[in-house]
Design an enzyme around this catalytic site. Structure first.
Site, PDB file in Angstrom:
ATOM      1  N   ASP A 140     -10.960  12.228  21.855  1.00  0.00           N
ATOM      2  CA  ASP A 140      -9.795  12.512  21.019  1.00  0.00           C
ATOM      3  C   ASP A 140     -10.262  13.347  19.825  1.00  0.00           C
ATOM      4  O   ASP A 140     -11.224  12.980  19.150  1.00  0.00           O
ATOM      5  CB  ASP A 140      -9.191  11.189  20.546  1.00  0.00           C
ATOM      6  CG  ASP A 140      -7.809  11.358  19.930  1.00  0.00           C
ATOM      7  OD1 ASP A 140      -7.589  12.363  19.233  1.00  0.00           O
ATOM      8  OD2 ASP A 140      -6.961  10.471  20.138  1.00  0.00           O
ATOM      9  N   ILE A 141      -9.605  14.463  19.565  1.00  0.00           N
ATOM     10  CA  ILE A 141     -10.042  15.328  18.460  1.00  0.00           C
ATOM     11  C   ILE A 141      -9.510  14.845  17.114  1.00  0.00           C
ATOM     12  O   ILE A 141      -9.895  15.372  16.068  1.00  0.00           O
ATOM     13  CB  ILE A 141      -9.646  16.804  18.687  1.00  0.00           C
ATOM     14  CG1 ILE A 141      -8.138  16.953  18.834  1.00  0.00           C
ATOM     15  CG2 ILE A 141     -10.382  17.370  19.895  1.00  0.00           C
ATOM     16  CD1 ILE A 141      -7.680  18.403  18.849  1.00  0.00           C
ATOM     17  N   GLU A 168       2.955   9.929  21.752  1.00  0.00           N
ATOM     18  CA  GLU A 168       2.414  11.133  21.110  1.00  0.00           C
ATOM     19  C   GLU A 168       2.467  12.359  22.013  1.00  0.00           C
ATOM     20  O   GLU A 168       2.841  13.450  21.593  1.00  0.00           O
ATOM     21  CB  GLU A 168       0.953  10.903  20.672  1.00  0.00           C
ATOM     22  CG  GLU A 168       0.636   9.517  20.132  1.00  0.00           C
ATOM     23  CD  GLU A 168       0.077   8.610  21.215  1.00  0.00           C
ATOM     24  OE1 GLU A 168      -1.077   8.163  21.060  1.00  0.00           O
ATOM     25  OE2 GLU A 168       0.783   8.374  22.211  1.00  0.00           O
ATOM     26  N   HIS A 207      -1.632   8.429  29.298  1.00  0.00           N
ATOM     27  CA  HIS A 207      -3.030   8.391  28.882  1.00  0.00           C
ATOM     28  C   HIS A 207      -3.385   7.024  28.321  1.00  0.00           C
ATOM     29  O   HIS A 207      -2.534   6.293  27.816  1.00  0.00           O
ATOM     30  CB  HIS A 207      -3.355   9.487  27.862  1.00  0.00           C
ATOM     31  CG  HIS A 207      -2.527   9.458  26.617  1.00  0.00           C
ATOM     32  ND1 HIS A 207      -1.200   9.863  26.584  1.00  0.00           N
ATOM     33  CD2 HIS A 207      -2.821   9.081  25.344  1.00  0.00           C
ATOM     34  CE1 HIS A 207      -0.727   9.747  25.355  1.00  0.00           C
ATOM     35  NE2 HIS A 207      -1.700   9.263  24.587  1.00  0.00           N
ATOM     36  N   HIS A 219      -6.110   5.057  25.702  1.00  0.00           N
ATOM     37  CA  HIS A 219      -7.074   5.185  24.612  1.00  0.00           C
ATOM     38  C   HIS A 219      -8.201   4.177  24.819  1.00  0.00           C
ATOM     39  O   HIS A 219      -7.943   2.983  25.021  1.00  0.00           O
ATOM     40  CB  HIS A 219      -6.415   4.885  23.259  1.00  0.00           C
ATOM     41  CG  HIS A 219      -5.365   5.850  22.845  1.00  0.00           C
ATOM     42  ND1 HIS A 219      -5.606   6.914  22.001  1.00  0.00           N
ATOM     43  CD2 HIS A 219      -4.040   5.901  23.136  1.00  0.00           C
ATOM     44  CE1 HIS A 219      -4.492   7.582  21.790  1.00  0.00           C
ATOM     45  NE2 HIS A 219      -3.511   6.980  22.464  1.00  0.00           N
TER      46      HIS A 219
END
Length: 294
Positions: free
Chosen positions: A29-30, A88, A93, A95
Protein backbone atom coordinates in the site's frame (compact mmCIF):
# COMPACT_ATOMS: atom_id res chain seq x y z
CA UNK A 1 -13.65 2.65 -16.24
CA UNK A 2 -11.01 0.25 -14.93
CA UNK A 3 -10.17 0.50 -11.23
CA UNK A 4 -6.74 1.69 -10.18
CA UNK A 5 -5.98 -1.89 -9.16
CA UNK A 6 -6.97 -3.22 -12.58
CA UNK A 7 -4.58 -0.70 -14.11
CA UNK A 8 -1.82 -2.05 -11.87
CA UNK A 9 -2.67 -5.59 -13.01
CA UNK A 10 -2.51 -4.42 -16.63
CA UNK A 11 0.89 -2.82 -16.08
CA UNK A 12 -0.41 0.69 -16.73
CA UNK A 13 0.54 1.84 -13.23
CA UNK A 14 3.61 0.87 -11.17
CA UNK A 15 3.41 -0.99 -7.88
CA UNK A 16 5.74 -2.45 -5.29
CA UNK A 17 4.76 -6.04 -6.01
CA UNK A 18 5.51 -8.80 -3.51
CA UNK A 19 3.70 -11.85 -4.94
CA UNK A 20 1.74 -12.87 -8.00
CA UNK A 21 0.08 -15.84 -9.63
CA UNK A 22 -2.30 -16.20 -12.55
CA UNK A 23 -5.36 -15.06 -10.57
CA UNK A 24 -3.97 -12.84 -7.79
CA UNK A 25 -1.56 -10.02 -7.04
CA UNK A 26 -0.10 -8.59 -3.82
CA UNK A 27 1.66 -5.25 -3.51
CA UNK A 28 2.56 -2.67 -0.87
CA UNK A 29 0.00 0.00 0.00
CA UNK A 30 1.53 3.35 -0.99
CA UNK A 31 -0.38 5.09 1.83
CA UNK A 32 0.23 2.54 4.58
CA UNK A 33 -0.79 2.50 8.22
CA UNK A 34 2.56 0.90 9.06
CA UNK A 35 5.59 -0.31 7.11
CA UNK A 36 4.83 -3.54 5.27
CA UNK A 37 1.08 -2.82 4.88
CA UNK A 38 0.19 -5.01 1.90
CA UNK A 39 -2.85 -5.28 -0.38
CA UNK A 40 -3.98 -8.59 -1.85
CA UNK A 41 -6.35 -8.55 -4.81
CA UNK A 42 -7.93 -10.86 -7.37
CA UNK A 43 -6.82 -9.87 -10.85
CA UNK A 44 -10.39 -10.12 -12.05
CA UNK A 45 -12.13 -6.86 -11.21
CA UNK A 46 -14.98 -7.49 -8.78
CA UNK A 47 -16.21 -4.57 -6.68
CA UNK A 48 -17.41 -6.40 -3.56
CA UNK A 49 -15.33 -9.21 -2.12
CA UNK A 50 -18.34 -11.30 -1.15
CA UNK A 51 -19.61 -11.19 -4.73
CA UNK A 52 -16.74 -13.52 -5.63
CA UNK A 53 -17.80 -17.13 -6.25
CA UNK A 54 -16.97 -19.38 -3.32
CA UNK A 55 -14.02 -21.04 -5.02
CA UNK A 56 -12.50 -17.66 -6.01
CA UNK A 57 -13.02 -16.26 -2.51
CA UNK A 58 -11.31 -19.31 -1.02
CA UNK A 59 -8.42 -19.06 -3.49
CA UNK A 60 -7.95 -15.38 -2.67
CA UNK A 61 -7.68 -16.13 1.04
CA UNK A 62 -5.25 -19.00 0.46
CA UNK A 63 -3.08 -16.66 -1.60
CA UNK A 64 -3.35 -14.02 1.15
CA UNK A 65 -2.23 -16.61 3.70
CA UNK A 66 1.02 -17.20 1.81
CA UNK A 67 1.59 -13.46 1.46
CA UNK A 68 0.95 -12.99 5.20
CA UNK A 69 3.65 -15.56 5.95
CA UNK A 70 6.08 -13.52 3.84
CA UNK A 71 5.12 -10.24 5.51
CA UNK A 72 5.48 -11.74 8.99
CA UNK A 73 8.91 -13.15 8.13
CA UNK A 74 10.20 -9.87 6.68
CA UNK A 75 8.63 -7.24 8.96
CA UNK A 76 9.06 -7.54 12.75
CA UNK A 77 5.59 -7.73 14.32
CA UNK A 78 3.45 -9.75 16.73
CA UNK A 79 0.66 -10.56 14.28
CA UNK A 80 -0.51 -9.85 10.76
CA UNK A 81 -3.84 -8.08 11.00
CA UNK A 82 -6.44 -8.74 8.32
CA UNK A 83 -9.06 -6.22 7.19
CA UNK A 84 -11.58 -5.84 4.40
CA UNK A 85 -13.05 -2.35 4.09
CA UNK A 86 -14.33 -2.21 0.52
CA UNK A 87 -15.12 1.51 0.35
CA UNK A 88 -11.87 3.01 -0.95
CA UNK A 89 -11.38 1.28 -4.32
CA UNK A 90 -14.13 -0.53 -6.27
CA UNK A 91 -12.01 -3.66 -6.59
CA UNK A 92 -12.07 -6.43 -3.97
CA UNK A 93 -8.97 -6.40 -1.78
CA UNK A 94 -7.62 -7.60 1.55
CA UNK A 95 -5.38 -5.53 3.81
CA UNK A 96 -2.52 -7.36 5.53
CA UNK A 97 -1.10 -5.14 8.26
CA UNK A 98 1.90 -5.94 10.48
CA UNK A 99 0.77 -5.10 14.01
CA UNK A 100 2.32 -4.90 17.45
CA UNK A 101 -0.74 -3.32 19.09
CA UNK A 102 -4.43 -3.12 18.28
CA UNK A 103 -4.23 0.55 17.32
CA UNK A 104 -1.97 -0.36 14.37
CA UNK A 105 -5.18 -1.54 12.66
CA UNK A 106 -7.04 1.74 13.13
CA UNK A 107 -7.79 3.14 9.67
CA UNK A 108 -8.52 6.52 11.27
CA UNK A 109 -4.80 6.84 12.06
CA UNK A 110 -2.78 9.20 9.86
CA UNK A 111 -1.14 7.36 6.97
CA UNK A 112 2.64 7.26 7.05
CA UNK A 113 5.05 8.23 4.28
CA UNK A 114 7.69 5.65 3.37
CA UNK A 115 10.62 6.59 1.13
CA UNK A 116 10.88 4.90 -2.26
CA UNK A 117 14.13 3.10 -1.43
CA UNK A 118 12.59 1.75 1.75
CA UNK A 119 9.48 0.58 -0.15
CA UNK A 120 11.71 -1.26 -2.61
CA UNK A 121 13.62 -2.85 0.25
CA UNK A 122 10.41 -3.94 1.97
CA UNK A 123 8.93 -5.34 -1.24
CA UNK A 124 12.06 -7.34 -1.99
CA UNK A 125 12.30 -8.64 1.57
CA UNK A 126 8.65 -9.77 1.66
CA UNK A 127 8.85 -11.29 -1.82
CA UNK A 128 11.82 -13.39 -0.76
CA UNK A 129 9.84 -14.86 2.13
CA UNK A 130 6.50 -15.71 0.47
CA UNK A 131 6.27 -19.52 0.26
CA UNK A 132 5.63 -21.11 -3.10
CA UNK A 133 2.23 -22.64 -3.72
CA UNK A 134 1.98 -26.41 -3.99
CA UNK A 135 3.36 -27.52 -7.34
CA UNK A 136 5.18 -24.25 -8.06
CA UNK A 137 8.88 -24.35 -8.86
CA UNK A 138 9.33 -20.59 -9.22
CA UNK A 139 7.31 -17.45 -8.76
CA UNK A 140 5.77 -15.47 -11.56
CA UNK A 141 8.11 -12.62 -12.39
CA UNK A 142 6.99 -9.24 -11.09
CA UNK A 143 8.44 -5.75 -10.83
CA UNK A 144 11.08 -5.34 -8.14
CA UNK A 145 11.88 -9.00 -8.71
CA UNK A 146 9.13 -10.40 -6.55
CA UNK A 147 9.75 -13.82 -8.02
CA UNK A 148 12.27 -16.17 -6.45
CA UNK A 149 12.30 -19.85 -5.85
CA UNK A 150 12.62 -21.20 -2.36
CA UNK A 151 15.89 -22.90 -1.64
CA UNK A 152 15.79 -26.67 -1.28
CA UNK A 153 19.35 -26.88 -0.03
CA UNK A 154 19.67 -28.78 3.21
CA UNK A 155 19.96 -26.71 6.36
CA UNK A 156 23.44 -25.63 7.37
CA UNK A 157 25.07 -27.58 10.16
CA UNK A 158 24.31 -25.84 13.50
CA UNK A 159 27.02 -23.47 14.70
CA UNK A 160 29.15 -24.60 17.62
CA UNK A 161 27.72 -22.00 20.00
CA UNK A 162 25.01 -21.97 22.58
CA UNK A 163 22.50 -21.43 19.77
CA UNK A 164 19.02 -21.60 21.17
CA UNK A 165 15.45 -21.74 19.96
CA UNK A 166 14.86 -18.03 20.68
CA UNK A 167 13.07 -16.00 18.02
CA UNK A 168 16.14 -14.24 16.60
CA UNK A 169 18.15 -17.44 16.24
CA UNK A 170 15.24 -19.32 14.68
CA UNK A 171 14.69 -16.50 12.19
CA UNK A 172 18.39 -16.38 11.33
CA UNK A 173 18.39 -20.12 10.69
CA UNK A 174 15.59 -19.62 8.18
CA UNK A 175 17.07 -16.52 6.56
CA UNK A 176 20.57 -17.96 6.09
CA UNK A 177 19.55 -21.44 4.95
CA UNK A 178 21.23 -22.21 1.63
CA UNK A 179 22.88 -18.78 1.30
CA UNK A 180 26.50 -18.66 0.17
CA UNK A 181 28.93 -15.73 0.43
CA UNK A 182 31.01 -15.34 -2.71
CA UNK A 183 34.61 -14.13 -2.52
CA UNK A 184 37.39 -15.88 -4.41
CA UNK A 185 35.62 -19.05 -3.40
CA UNK A 186 32.22 -19.59 -1.84
CA UNK A 187 31.31 -20.36 1.78
CA UNK A 188 27.96 -20.97 3.48
CA UNK A 189 26.40 -18.56 5.95
CA UNK A 190 25.92 -20.24 9.34
CA UNK A 191 23.72 -18.77 12.10
CA UNK A 192 25.50 -18.20 15.41
CA UNK A 193 24.57 -17.08 18.90
CA UNK A 194 26.82 -16.15 21.84
CA UNK A 195 26.30 -14.71 25.31
CA UNK A 196 26.76 -10.95 25.01
CA UNK A 197 29.49 -9.34 27.18
CA UNK A 198 28.27 -7.09 29.97
CA UNK A 199 30.27 -4.13 28.72
CA UNK A 200 31.47 -2.86 25.35
CA UNK A 201 32.27 -5.42 22.67
CA UNK A 202 35.98 -4.69 22.29
CA UNK A 203 38.31 -6.58 19.95
CA UNK A 204 39.81 -8.38 22.96
CA UNK A 205 36.36 -9.37 24.25
CA UNK A 206 35.30 -10.60 20.84
CA UNK A 207 38.44 -12.70 20.34
CA UNK A 208 37.99 -14.28 23.76
CA UNK A 209 34.34 -15.03 22.95
CA UNK A 210 35.33 -16.68 19.66
CA UNK A 211 38.23 -18.60 21.17
CA UNK A 212 40.77 -16.83 18.95
CA UNK A 213 44.34 -15.85 19.98
CA UNK A 214 44.52 -12.43 21.63
CA UNK A 215 46.81 -11.02 18.90
CA UNK A 216 44.48 -11.96 16.00
CA UNK A 217 43.69 -9.07 13.66
CA UNK A 218 40.11 -7.72 13.88
CA UNK A 219 38.52 -5.28 11.44
CA UNK A 220 34.93 -4.01 11.81
CA UNK A 221 32.73 -3.16 8.81
CA UNK A 222 29.17 -2.00 8.27
CA UNK A 223 26.79 -4.81 7.32
CA UNK A 224 25.49 -2.95 4.26
CA UNK A 225 29.05 -2.51 2.97
CA UNK A 226 29.90 -6.16 3.60
CA UNK A 227 26.81 -7.41 1.73
CA UNK A 228 26.65 -4.75 -0.98
CA UNK A 229 27.60 -7.07 -3.85
CA UNK A 230 25.13 -9.71 -2.69
CA UNK A 231 22.22 -7.29 -2.22
CA UNK A 232 22.63 -5.58 -5.60
CA UNK A 233 19.57 -5.98 -7.83
CA UNK A 234 21.04 -8.91 -9.76
CA UNK A 235 23.26 -10.10 -6.93
CA UNK A 236 26.81 -11.36 -7.25
CA UNK A 237 25.50 -14.50 -9.00
CA UNK A 238 23.12 -12.65 -11.33
CA UNK A 239 20.19 -14.20 -9.44
CA UNK A 240 17.53 -11.69 -8.26
CA UNK A 241 15.95 -14.30 -5.97
CA UNK A 242 19.23 -14.74 -4.09
CA UNK A 243 19.71 -10.98 -3.95
CA UNK A 244 16.25 -10.62 -2.39
CA UNK A 245 17.11 -13.20 0.24
CA UNK A 246 20.28 -11.31 1.16
CA UNK A 247 18.22 -8.11 1.36
CA UNK A 248 15.77 -9.81 3.72
CA UNK A 249 18.63 -11.02 5.90
CA UNK A 250 20.21 -7.58 5.97
CA UNK A 251 16.92 -5.88 6.87
CA UNK A 252 16.24 -8.35 9.70
CA UNK A 253 19.67 -7.85 11.23
CA UNK A 254 19.44 -4.06 11.05
CA UNK A 255 15.92 -3.92 12.49
CA UNK A 256 15.89 -6.74 15.03
CA UNK A 257 19.46 -6.57 16.35
CA UNK A 258 21.27 -3.64 17.95
CA UNK A 259 24.72 -2.33 17.01
CA UNK A 260 25.05 -4.84 14.17
CA UNK A 261 28.51 -4.98 12.62
CA UNK A 262 30.64 -7.41 10.65
CA UNK A 263 33.93 -8.41 12.22
CA UNK A 264 36.68 -9.73 9.96
CA UNK A 265 38.86 -11.93 12.12
CA UNK A 266 42.34 -13.01 10.97
CA UNK A 267 44.24 -12.38 7.77
CA UNK A 268 44.48 -14.01 4.34
CA UNK A 269 44.24 -16.22 2.50
CA UNK A 270 41.14 -17.12 4.53
CA UNK A 271 39.46 -14.64 6.87
CA UNK A 272 36.61 -15.49 9.21
CA UNK A 273 33.72 -13.03 9.14
CA UNK A 274 31.13 -12.69 11.89
CA UNK A 275 28.03 -10.50 11.42
CA UNK A 276 26.79 -9.89 14.97
CA UNK A 277 24.27 -7.72 16.80
CA UNK A 278 22.66 -7.72 20.23
CA UNK A 279 19.26 -9.33 20.79
CA UNK A 280 16.66 -8.12 23.27
CA UNK A 281 17.43 -11.02 25.59
CA UNK A 282 21.11 -10.17 25.94
CA UNK A 283 22.82 -12.33 23.34
CA UNK A 284 24.97 -11.73 20.31
CA UNK A 285 23.37 -13.28 17.26
CA UNK A 286 24.01 -13.27 13.55
CA UNK A 287 25.94 -15.39 11.08
CA UNK A 288 29.49 -16.40 10.28
CA UNK A 289 31.21 -17.22 7.00
CA UNK A 290 34.70 -17.43 5.51
CA UNK A 291 36.30 -15.08 2.97
CA UNK A 292 39.02 -16.28 0.64
CA UNK A 293 41.46 -13.49 -0.29
CA UNK A 294 44.72 -14.33 -2.02
Amino acid sequence: MASIFSRIVAGELPAYKVAEDDQHLAFLDITPLVEGHTLVIPKREVDYIFDLPAEELAALHLFAQRVAIGVAAAVPCKRIGVAVIGLEVPHAHIHLIPMNKVSDMNFANPKIKVAEDRMKELAAAIAAQVPLAAGETSRKSASLDSKGSRETTEANEPATTEASADGATAQLQQLTQGLVFMSESDAPLEPVSYPAPSGELTDATLLKLLGEPADTKVEAKELTVFLRNHTADQGVLGDPAQANRFKALQMFMKQELQDTKVYRVGSGPQVKAYALGKTEDGKLAGFKTVLTET
